[in-house]
Design an enzyme around this catalytic site. Structure first.
Site, PDB file in Angstrom:
ATOM      1  N   TYR A   1      46.800  44.498  36.776  1.00  9.12           N
ATOM      2  CA  TYR A   1      46.407  43.738  38.002  1.00  9.12           C
ATOM      3  C   TYR A   1      44.854  43.526  38.335  1.00  9.12           C
ATOM      4  CZ  TYR A   1      46.893  48.234  40.516  1.00  9.12           C
ATOM      5  OH  TYR A   1      47.038  49.751  41.210  1.00  9.12           O
ATOM      6  N   GLU A   2      44.531  42.759  39.130  1.00  9.42           N
ATOM      7  CA  GLU A   2      43.056  42.506  39.383  1.00  9.42           C
ATOM      8  C   GLU A   2      42.566  41.894  38.112  1.00  9.42           C
ATOM      9  OE1 GLU A   2      42.215  42.333  42.319  1.00  9.42           O
ATOM     10  OE2 GLU A   2      43.784  43.963  43.027  1.00  9.42           O
ATOM     11  N   GLY A   3      43.262  41.085  37.544  1.00  8.08           N
ATOM     12  CA  GLY A   3      42.905  40.393  36.078  1.00  8.08           C
ATOM     13  C   GLY A   3      43.136  41.253  35.044  1.00  8.08           C
TER      14      GLY A   3
END
Lengths: 592, 592
Positions: free
Chosen positions: A434-436
């Protein structure tokens, strides 16, 4: 049940001895004297070990439940949340103008590491609030700040980030959620968002959703996206809660880990929203949250490694199997503790040398953020911008790896629920995504951050290492054990960057197929640099006869392990990069 | 729900084209002609894809339940088990004297890979039976074989291995379970065993437990351990089921994965048992099971990688995000499939080049076992004895890594239950632990297998590679892409072995702290060797204008990736090994 011991001594070593925060001229760092930081770390450590850690397996086992639109968090979460609020932890580094304590971000990170080690799923509720706070603080109007920030800093209201939709994860240009302007200046928000952490729950009185959406006629792609505040309950003029907004949690995701956190499908059915910042500039505002979140996720990654390592080390001290090959270490017992076995040691040293290096790296990064924000230091800003994908990608990949290694130390026990190691593995796994995803981080690093400002930040990074090496080369022990390997690793990194410059322009795959290895190469050089700095600091204290001798000597020994056994990975990453993109791209897509 | 496609074409390529099983003079290999193997693989593939794979998420979700001593397996398991039995799959390679089909072990492995990819937890029930069958077959009396083997081969009875006790995992010398001799020649077995896979369940009419225990006055440690048959139901003279034996399942383990398999606490309360083989020679008999089980676990490791890779590749073909940096690949669509992105490719190539190399390695190992058993070939026996820990350790570490990489390809979807990738990760994780942790495998490799027979097997291995390289060096393409990297990797392995010889005698830690890296170094050389052989075989078919051109060219391209991007890891492992044991052992145990 797993153990957790707050690593306050090591946090202080990094903050005071290595980074010398108390001696820094960054505004506000005068509050970070040894006594104050020790007191804060002590309190946060107690809360982590006594309140949060015992709830971690509870949250995993129970998970969250959704009934008639109401999400219930696991037993004990709400009480712990209230205790966190009462302690003022949620506003530790927030703006005093809105009720925050205004402490530096680096202190918030040191405290955050402990909260996350103790209970990652729990800590996400306030982590998301912090991200939303930052975006409103940076981009909201004076009125919006006054309306939302004080309660968010207090924790009585929480926050979220709404980016992902079913057809759109990494590629935010594909967002379909609509925002229709209304006569009163507000917008009607309609659409479905997925994977919204803390999207709905029972811990706060209001939830302030930050939602990316598209207004009618907005430009296509990311240039037509705007950011909106969409509160669960609308807020009256006097600040009291008004009508329920037209939004609801449509489902909870079943997932591998972080069961204690509610991962929601969020439905916006003509909900009332308020534009944050300028129209069509939503991505910029979102990146304020995102960059902070990426550092936070890097911290989550290694923090899971920290607690996993602690449990592995304790198990290895305790579990009796086999005999020391050089002679019984526990002749009275039926067998020796497994920590006597060299292969168990190798595994533990791998874990320990990573988590301590990672801690220093993350906290150094946090001081750069403070420097950039509090002193307006452009060089610090350039450097942390370069390092952010490395902190996120490297610390989460290796943090996860560390939990797996720790689980392995326990053998079969590591696979069972009772010992808790398998939860750390499952929880840590999300940090790589997550968050890229970490692949996206590596593209950000190679495609954006490396060429940024004509390469100035990366040049400054190399210069910094060169200077450090030069300044300390007279110290023979430091040179052999630390500076020489660091120099070799830094050379690999420079060669890889050079390879990209020479081969990536004409054939982008030569750079892009090497981006992941470059991120890891970069991460190793950063940890090598941190270990060299820690070794220098530890040796200086030993020479001066101050500090805890056993602790300082352990630091030197652990650092030597990293330099001898982890840092040489840079040569492998360089070799892969220099093998080019051909072998990666040669296979026709149909033949996978 | 995850997909599964039986890789029959690749299995046939390895069996027929690379290993040329049909042309081998190993007794029984004349049955492995292309048509027969194709028919068997086809049928097993159908069963795997149509029956077993759909049950995999069901087993994970439901798990097993224990009520009043009765263990229920997940819905559909019993019916699938009966279908396997009806197909004769359980006795595929078993002795025809007792009702087996007598096919070579290598065919059983090829079939087994598919069963395990489709449903690992399910396949363990018959896997354990097979191990127990082998031990009784090798060490049981004629009477015992006649009593137990036919029903175990049929599958109407199943089997288990009972080694572990709470205080005793790797160190079997600590076993406490007692076996008291009775007047009738039987023994009374008392004790508690833990982590007994398939210890109790509802799929077979009887369960034949093989239990390690200690008779009164037996020598201490592993030299006083004997092996016993302890059936759930005693067997009457006429072969019918008699009285319920005094054993029971005391609990089911909650664990990270393989939920469909019942992992039992087994209580033996004066149960009737029968000695297998000689008194105090239980370890030898147990190792018959164990060695077979270790190959089987290696197979489980890469087989989980196989199915995970398939799902990652399918997702990457399907999921639309972002644009090909060299120009839109899907201009009509809103975005391009993510397989266009070099970093996604890198990840997929990593997975693909491992699983195909691993398949060749495991099946080559299986032919060595057949050679040793069916031809009494001592050299083949020495070689497979050397390679067994490598097959187990390397293929499970890398198989797990492959599931994690595949999960990463799916981004957030990989973390959710729906897509099934996270189950492959959780299931694969156990393979690194059971049948001896991979650390224990590495000690077996370095401490026992390397010096075995004065180093003859390892010398023969090096010679085999040298000869292969020499014989094919005139082929310029093979030389550059495959033979040169293989030579370099083999040199690293030889240097590491030499390092152990020169430095490990006086200071054992120099060898033992490097054992894990040595296992990985060895594994890479084996896969490099396999890829060189596969490349040669593929090129020969292309030159001759036979076979599936696209498949054969994909093979060459995939092999080149392995040689360029995976094999260089040998240098890193060598560097770690040559850094010696000092940095690993320097830290005082108290300072972890």
């Amino acid at each position: 049940m797993p153990i957790y011991t707050a690593p306050t001594q090591d946090l202080q070593f990094v903050l005071q001895t290595v980074l010398d925060v108390a001696g820094s001229d960054t505004p506000g760092y005068d509050e970070l004297d040894a006594d104050t930081t020790a007191a804060v770390l002590e309190e946060a450590g107690k809360l982590s070990a006594n309140v949060l850690a015992p709830l971690n397996p509870v949250g995993d086992e129970q998970g969250c439940t959704l009934e008639n639109g109401v999400v219930r968090t696991p037993d004990g979460f709400k009480a712990a949340y209230d205790e966190m609020r009462a302690g003022g932890w949620m506003g530790l580094d927030a703006d005093p103008e809105f009720g925050g304590q205004g402490m530096p971000y680096v202190l918030n990170c040191a405290v955050g590491e402990m909260f996350v080690s103790a209970n990652m799923a729990f800590n996400m509720y306030q982590g998301l609030t912090h991200g939303a706070y930052s975006a409103i603080h940076a981009h909201g109007s004076a009125d919006q700040k006054a309306t939302y920030l004080p309660n968010m800093i207090d924790g009585i209201w929480s926050g979220t980030m709404n980016l992902t939709e079913p057809q759109c994860g990494t590629d935010l240009g594909l967002i379909r959620t609509k925002a229709e302007p209304q006569d009163d200046g507000s917008y009607r928000i309609s659409g479905t968002k997925i994977w919204i952490s803390a999207g709905e729950h029972d811990m706060s009185e209001n939830i302030i959703h930050l939602v990316l959406a598209r207004t009618p006629g907005a430009p296509e792609g990311v240039k037509g996206i705007s950011l909106f505040i969409v509160p669960k309950f609308l807020v009256n003029e006097d600040g009291s809660l008004g009508a329920r907004n037209a939004l609801s949690c449509g489902g909870l995701e079943k997932k591998m880990g972080i069961h204690g956190n509610a991962t929601c499908v969020m439905n916006y059915d003509g909900a009332t929203g308020f534009l944050v910042g300028e129209l069509n500039k939503g991505m910029r505002a979102m990146f304020t949250m995102m960059n902070e979140a990426r550092i936070g996720v890097g911290l989550q990654g290694y923090a899971q490694g920290v607690v996993a390592y602690q449990n592995a080390a304790a198990f290895a001290q305790d579990r009796l199997q086999g005999r020391d090959v050089t002679g019984p270490a526990n002749p009275e017992g039926p067998a020796d503790p497994i920590i006597v076995h060299p292969d168990v040691r190798r595994n533990l040293m791998h874990q320990k040398s990573f988590v301590e290096g990672a801690r220093a790296f993350a906290l150094w990064g946090a001081t750069l953020i403070d420097r950039a924000h509090r002193s307006g230091d452009a060089e610090a800003q350039g450097l942390i911008s370069l390092l952010t994908p490395v902190i996120k990608g490297f610390l989460t990949d290796k943090g996860f790896e560390t939990t797996v290694l720790a689980q392995q130390t326990l053998g079969g026990s590591g696979f069972t629920r009772d010992w808790g190691l398998e939860q750390f593995v499952r929880d840590a796994r999300i940090t790589m995504i997550y968050e890229g995803t970490n692949g996206v981080q590596s593209l950000d690093l190679v495609g954006r951050k490396l060429p940024a400002e004509g390469g100035k930040p990366v040049m400054a990074f190399f210069e910094m290492i060169k200077t450090f090496v030069k300044e300390n080369e007279d110290d023979a022990a430091l040179k052999q054990g630390f500076l020489d390997p660091l120099k070799a690793a830094s050379k690999d990194l420079q060669a890889a960057a050079m390879y990209f410059m020479q081969n990536g322009m004409k054939t982008p795959a030569n750079a892009l197929a090497g981006s992941y290895d470059f991120l890891h190469l970069f991460g190793h050089v950063c940890l090598g640099f941190m270990w060299a700095r820690m070794a220098k600091a530890a040796q200086a204290q030993l020479d001066a006869g101050v500090g805890d001798t056993a602790f300082l000597q352990a630091k030197l020994v652990t650092g030597r392990y990293y330099m001898a056994r982890q840092l040489p990975a840079t040569a492998l990453h360089r070799a892969r990069i220099e093998s080019g993109g051909d072998t990666v791209m040669a296979l026709d897509a149909a033949n996978f």
